[in-house]
Design a protein around this motif. Sequence first.
Motif, PDB file in Angstrom:
ATOM      1  N   UNK A 388       0.808  -1.247   0.039  1.00 15.31           N
ATOM      2  CA  UNK A 388      -0.019   0.124  -0.090  1.00 15.31           C
ATOM      3  C   UNK A 388       1.096   1.324   0.028  1.00 15.31           C
ATOM      4  N   UNK A 389       2.015   1.210  -0.056  1.00 15.67           N
ATOM      5  CA  UNK A 389       3.084   2.431  -0.086  1.00 15.67           C
ATOM      6  C   UNK A 389       3.322   2.807   1.467  1.00 15.67           C
ATOM      7  N   UNK A 390       3.169   2.056   2.361  1.00 15.79           N
ATOM      8  CA  UNK A 390       3.341   2.392   3.864  1.00 15.79           C
ATOM      9  C   UNK A 390       4.729   1.971   4.374  1.00 15.79           C
ATOM     10  N   UNK A 400      12.991  -4.196  27.256  1.00 16.97           N
ATOM     11  CA  UNK A 400      12.726  -5.617  27.065  1.00 16.97           C
ATOM     12  C   UNK A 400      11.280  -5.824  26.416  1.00 16.97           C
ATOM     13  N   UNK A 401      10.497  -4.843  26.244  1.00 19.73           N
ATOM     14  CA  UNK A 401       9.251  -4.991  25.516  1.00 19.73           C
ATOM     15  C   UNK A 401       9.243  -5.205  24.065  1.00 19.73           C
ATOM     16  N   UNK A 402       8.360  -4.671  23.160  1.00 21.48           N
ATOM     17  CA  UNK A 402       8.177  -4.614  22.019  1.00 21.48           C
ATOM     18  C   UNK A 402       7.679  -3.497  21.348  1.00 21.48           C
ATOM     19  N   UNK A 403       7.946  -3.030  20.318  1.00 15.49           N
ATOM     20  CA  UNK A 403       7.146  -2.155  19.584  1.00 15.49           C
ATOM     21  C   UNK A 403       7.043  -2.184  17.996  1.00 15.49           C
ATOM     22  N   UNK A 404       5.612  -2.194  17.489  1.00 13.43           N
ATOM     23  CA  UNK A 404       4.864  -2.341  16.402  1.00 13.43           C
ATOM     24  C   UNK A 404       4.625  -1.038  15.750  1.00 13.43           C
ATOM     25  N   UNK A 405       5.012  -0.389  14.821  1.00 15.49           N
ATOM     26  CA  UNK A 405       4.655   0.737  14.102  1.00 15.49           C
ATOM     27  C   UNK A 405       4.341   0.391  12.719  1.00 15.49           C
ATOM     28  N   UNK A 406       3.185   1.113  12.276  1.00 10.22           N
ATOM     29  CA  UNK A 406       2.794   0.973  10.729  1.00 10.22           C
ATOM     30  C   UNK A 406       2.574   2.445  10.472  1.00 10.22           C
ATOM     31  N   UNK A 407       2.789   2.879   9.284  1.00 14.02           N
ATOM     32  CA  UNK A 407       1.942   3.903   8.604  1.00 14.02           C
ATOM     33  C   UNK A 407       1.548   3.694   7.429  1.00 14.02           C
ATOM     34  N   UNK A 408       0.134   3.762   7.267  1.00 10.24           N
ATOM     35  CA  UNK A 408      -0.570   3.123   6.110  1.00 10.24           C
ATOM     36  C   UNK A 408      -1.238   4.448   5.511  1.00 10.24           C
TER      37      UNK A 408
END
Length: 414
Positions: A388-390, A400-408
């Motif tokens: 989608x071009x993101x 110690x955690x986790x990060x999920x990032x998305x630009x859509x």
Amino acid sequence: MISPRQLSDWWHRLDVRVRDLPLGLLVLAGSFLPALHGKGTEVGELPTRPFDAWALLVLGLESLPLAVRRRWPAVCLTLVSLGFAVDQLRGYHAVAGTALPLALISTGAHLEGRRRAAALVFSAAYVPLAVALYRLGSGGETVTGFVTFYLVLVLAWGAGARLRGSRIAEAEQRRRVAEDTRSAERTRIARELHDVVTHHVTAMVVQAEAARYLTAAPERLDQTLTAVSDTGRRAIADLRHLLGLLDPGHGAGRGGEVRTPPAGRLLTLVEQTRQAGQPVEFTKEGAPTQPAGSADLVAYRVVQEALTNALKYAHGSRTSVRVRHSEKEITVEVDTAGPDTTGAGTTGSGTAGSGAAGAGTGRFRSVSVSPEGGGRGLAGLRERVTVLGGEFSAEPATDGGFTVRARIPAGNPA
């Protein structure tokens, strides 16, 4: 009144022999026009003679077989060639002789088997005809003339062969496009199935495990079992939708159903995760763009996969979900804190950690948050967002955690 489109559809539904017959009739009729008498193909320099009773048979033999030029191309070429030979030997020189190159083009385009053998046979048959015409003629036709006419016939065959090659290439291209489309659809459905099954089943497993430790608290046990039932029903509904995509003739998901989750599904997803014992803070900014297209679905799947991984690898750890809608894009950020070995992470209330399974103990927490936890899920999400071009990222945090990032980007067609 019949429209041109209806007339065209009716014409193309007719048998191919019926559709090819008018060409033969046109060539036959042109041969009887006085202005065209003797104006047809002439090989061998034989004097032109008027039509007689034999001419009717010859003209029909030259032209009418064009009706089967696509159904039986070899038969068509044989009959037309025989008629052409008699036409030249008797000196009619009719316009119907132009059917020979038409038959050659059709044979080159539609003959399926033994093409090389057919070319050799008809080439060999031309030699005795040329010799006979040379002997019967006045001698004005030279060998060069016969060779030139043969090359014209070869050119007609070659034109048909080129048409055949183009048709085969187009068919192969359509086959590849259809196969790629089917493959892409299978991949899309497999990803949807992974997302649905992984999330719902993970939630159900965690809730069921928590229920084992709530036998002393019947009210909370009932809440947990109710959450398991609700999760199961949602899983069945989503699976029916996916099965409907595979078999549109039955059940839900039949043709035309929108794949994008309806408004409010993110809240349902967050609440389901809370019921499984995961303290989740949810923040939403802005309003969805109308229409947002595939961006809404992808954003939903990003949150779903991130929460599933949080349940599996950091159960009970604080998780925050932030979704921001703007005119041009949707931004998603999911942060999961590192493992909380003190047990405090599961005691939250309200929006941060309510739910029947929230009273679980530290035994449900993994020792670390794994970036591979999504497996196929994270890889599939990255590809979806990229298509989608993101932009998509999934990486460990310093705590110690986790990060999920998305630009859509929004507004992509669903």
